[in-house]
Design a protein around this motif. Structure first.
Motif, PDB file in Angstrom:
ATOM      1  N   VAL A 140      26.652  29.874  35.577  1.00 19.90           N
ATOM      2  CA  VAL A 140      26.360  28.764  36.485  1.00 19.90           C
ATOM      3  C   VAL A 140      27.568  28.448  37.372  1.00 19.90           C
ATOM      4  N   ASP A 141      28.770  28.456  36.797  1.00 18.05           N
ATOM      5  CA  ASP A 141      29.974  28.142  37.576  1.00 18.05           C
ATOM      6  C   ASP A 141      30.158  29.088  38.766  1.00 18.05           C
ATOM      7  N   ILE A 161      29.233  26.711  42.692  1.00 17.77           N
ATOM      8  CA  ILE A 161      29.012  25.462  41.965  1.00 17.77           C
ATOM      9  C   ILE A 161      30.293  25.056  41.248  1.00 17.77           C
ATOM     10  N   THR A 196      22.378  21.067  36.534  1.00 14.14           N
ATOM     11  CA  THR A 196      23.084  22.240  36.017  1.00 14.14           C
ATOM     12  C   THR A 196      22.958  22.415  34.507  1.00 14.14           C
ATOM     13  N   ARG A 222      24.021  24.584  30.170  1.00 15.52           N
ATOM     14  CA  ARG A 222      24.609  25.128  31.408  1.00 15.52           C
ATOM     15  C   ARG A 222      24.342  26.630  31.562  1.00 15.52           C
ATOM     16  N   VAL A 280      20.064  26.724  36.439  1.00 12.99           N
ATOM     17  CA  VAL A 280      20.081  25.552  37.314  1.00 12.99           C
ATOM     18  C   VAL A 280      18.650  25.156  37.669  1.00 12.99           C
TER      19      VAL A 280
END
Length: 309
Positions: free
Chosen positions: A171-172, A211, A259, A269, A272
Motif C-alpha cells: 500500500v505504501d 501513498i 487504506t 493495510r 485500498v
C-alpha cells in the motif's frame, strides 16, 4: 442435498466471465466477492467460508458511511436508526449489505440481482434495488437502480466498497491519483466537522504520487470531472508497469479512500478501498448532496473497475 455447514457464508455465488475477466457476485448483500483479470486478483476479496470482512465489495444504501448517533430528521419527523457501529455510536453503511438479494437475470457475462427494502423503524420508506454486474474486455461494470415504491418522498444515498490491490505492491508504494479539490475533516468518531481544500497539503493527490505512510479513512469532494461528467481514481505500481482504476459516472460526486489500517490480521493495510459516493458522511443530518426520491421515481448510477497500467 448440501448440509447447512457447506453453504457459503455469503449465500449463493454467481460467476460471470468474459475476455479474461471473472467476477463472483453473492446473494448476501448482492455485492462483489471476487474480481480477477487474467487470473490475477484485482480486488481484495474474501473466501466462501468467511464472513465478509471490512464491508469488502458491499453495496451501501440507503446511506453510505456514518450517521451521527443514528439520529436524523426528514419531512418534519425524527428517526432513530440502530447503532450498527456501537463503539462510535453511529449507524453505518445502510440496510442492504447483510440481507439476501434475489437472482433476477443471469448470462455468461452478466448477472442482475435485486432486493426490496421494507419500511422499518428508523427508515420507513420502501425501496426497490436492482444491480446489474457485468464484465467485458474493458473490465467490470456495475449499474444500479433504486426506485421509491412508497407514497412519500424518501431520503437516499448510495455507495459501494471495493478494495483494490496490485500484485506484489505494498500500500505504501502504490501511486494514487485522486481528482478532488477538498477533503472532509472528521472528529474522533470519523464524523464530519468541516471541509478543507487539499491544495498544498499532504492530502493532495490530484497529481499522482505514492501513498507512502498516509493513513486514510477519508472522504474527498469537489470532484474534478472528466468530459462525460464522471471521474476516476487510479492506483499504479511505482514503475508504471501495472495499474487499476475505479470510475464512476456523474451521479457520484464524492470519493472515500480507506487504506485498511483499522483492519486486523493479514488484511491490515493490505489493499485500498476506493468508494464512489453520492453524498458525504452524515448526509441524512447535514443534507449535503442528499438525494430525495419521489414516489415511483428511480435513481440510476454506474461505476466500474478497469485493470491495466
Amino acid at each position: 442435498m448440501e448440509s447447512p455447514d457447506q453453504r457459503p457464508f455469503s449465500g449463493a455465488q454467481w460467476t460471470i466471465s468474459a475476455a479474461g475477466h471473472e467476477a463472483v457476485i453473492v446473494e448476501v448483500g448482492g455485492g462483489l466477492r471476487t474480481y480477477r483479470h487474467d487470473g490475477v486478483d484485482v480486488v481484495d476479496g474474501y473466501q466462501t467460508d468467511e464472513v465478509c470482512p471490512g464491508c469488502t465489495g458491499q453495496v451501501l444504501a440507503p446511506w453510505p458511511n456514518r450517521i451521527r448517533d443514528g439520529r436524523y430528521s426528514f419531512g418534519g419527523r425524527a428517526h432513530q436508526l440502530a447503532l450498527t457501529e456501537p463503539e462510535r455510536h453511529v449507524a453505518i453503511h445502510g440496510l442492504v449489505n447483510w440481507v439476501p438479494w434475489q437472482l433476477l437475470e443471469q448470462s455468461a457475462d452478466a448477472v442482475t440481482v435485486g432486493y426490496d427494502l421494507p419500511p422499518q423503524l428508523g427508515y420507513p420508506w420502501p425501496l426497490r434495488l436492482r444491480s446489474r454486474w457485468s464484465v467485458d474486455a474493458d473490465g467490470l461494470r456495475a449499474e444500479h437502480e433504486v426506485t421509491n415504491i412508497g407514497a412519500e418522498l424518501a431520503p437516499f444515498g448510495f455507495s459501494v466498497h471495493p478494495y483494490l490491490q496490485l500484485p506484489g505492491v505494498a500500500v505504501d508504494d502504490l501511486v494514487l491519483r485522486l481528482p478532488t479539490r477538498s477533503r472532509v475533516v472528521v472528529d474522533g468518531r470519523l464524523l464530519p466537522v468541516g471541509v478543507t481544500p487539499v491544495a498544498g497539503t499532504e492530502y493532495d493527490w490530484t497529481s499522482p504520487r505514492r501513498i507512502g505512510a498516509a493513513v486514510l479513512d477519508s472522504c474527498f469532494g469537489e470532484v474534478i470531472r472528466d468530459a462525460d461528467g464522471g471521474s476516476s481514481v487510479s492506483l499504479s505500481a511505482p514503475d508504471g508497469s501495472t495499474g487499476v482504476s475505479v470510475w464512476a459516472d456523474a451521479e457520484f460526486g464524492w470519493w472515500q479512500v480507506f487504506t485498511g489500517d483499522a483492519l486486523t490480521g493479514e488484511r491490515h493495510r493490505r489493499s485500498v478501498a476506493i468508494e464512489p459516493m453520492t453524498c458525504p458522511p452524515d448526509a441524512f443530518r447535514s443534507g449535503k448532496d442528499l438525494l430525495t426520491l419521489k414516489p415511483a421515481t428511480t435513481w440510476r448510477g454506474a461505476w466500474g473497475i478497469r485493470p491495466g497500467a
